[in-house]
Design an enzyme around this catalytic site. Structure first.
Site, short mmCIF file in Angstrom:
data_model
loop_
_atom_site.label_atom_id
_atom_site.label_comp_id
_atom_site.label_asym_id
_atom_site.label_seq_id
_atom_site.Cartn_x
_atom_site.Cartn_y
_atom_site.Cartn_z
N HIS A 101 0.84 -1.20 0.00
CA HIS A 101 0.00 0.00 0.00
C HIS A 101 0.87 1.24 0.00
O HIS A 101 1.95 1.25 0.57
CB HIS A 101 -0.96 0.02 1.20
CG HIS A 101 -0.30 -0.21 2.52
ND1 HIS A 101 0.07 -1.46 2.96
CD2 HIS A 101 0.07 0.65 3.49
CE1 HIS A 101 0.64 -1.36 4.15
NE2 HIS A 101 0.66 -0.08 4.49
N HIS A 103 1.02 5.16 1.09
CA HIS A 103 0.41 6.18 1.96
C HIS A 103 0.49 7.56 1.31
O HIS A 103 1.53 7.92 0.75
CB HIS A 103 1.19 6.32 3.27
CG HIS A 103 1.14 5.16 4.19
ND1 HIS A 103 0.34 5.13 5.31
CD2 HIS A 103 1.82 3.99 4.22
CE1 HIS A 103 0.53 4.00 5.98
NE2 HIS A 103 1.43 3.29 5.33
#
Ligand code: 5GP
Ligand code: ZN
Length: 138
Positions: A101, A103
């Site tokens: 992922h 950020h």
């Protein structure tokens, strides 16, 4: 491929609901449940990749390309002064959810978020050797 016990697989594929400003067939944007600041967002691929060492470069490329658009939208909406894009890989690097992922952390003047390290001192000779050795692996 999805991973059975992975919370981000479930969120990215809609099995667990989330606050999401955007998704397409390849990735989903969610707002972080424990944000560093208001507007802290994560971009998750719908396929499971543990980290940067596993993700397909093309998928990562499209995620990063979309991040440029998302960053502007978050900046306009939150009025933030700046933004950190960061991406943790491995426990030692602070990764707590082992599903790749990215950020996007909006930053506000005077906020309490810290993302700094003590600057080291480069060994110029070693850097030349290191650069050559890394180049051979690319
Ligand atoms: P990491 O430390 O792995 O780079 O970041 C994981 C991030 O995911 C953290 O910022 C954490 O707050 C966020 N997070 C963990 N579980 C959930 C969840 O169930 N929903 C959402 N929206 N964010 C989560
Ligand atoms: Zn996953």
């Amino acid at each position: 491929m999805k991973k059975d016990d992975c919370i981000f697989c479930k969120i990215a594929n809609g099995e667990i609901p989330s606050a999401s400003p955007y998704e397409n067939e390849e990735f989903k944007v969610i707002l972080d449940v424990a944000p560093a600041n208001r507007g802290h967002a994560l971009i998750l691929p719908k396929e499971h990749f543990d980290n940067v060492f596993e993700i397909e470069p093309e998928t990562a490329g499209r995620i990063f390309a979309f991040a440029t658009k998302l960053a502007k939208a978050i900046k306009e909406e939150t009025g933030c002064d700046g933004m950190n894009l960061l991406q943790n890989n491995g426990e030692v690097a602070g990764q707590t959810v082992n599903h790749f992922h990215l950020h996007l952390v909006p930053r506000f003047k005077g906020d309490a978020v810290t993302m700094t390290w003590k600057q080291g001192e480069a060994d110029a000779e070693d850097n030349v050797k290191l650069a050559e050795n890394i180049a051979k692996r690319l």
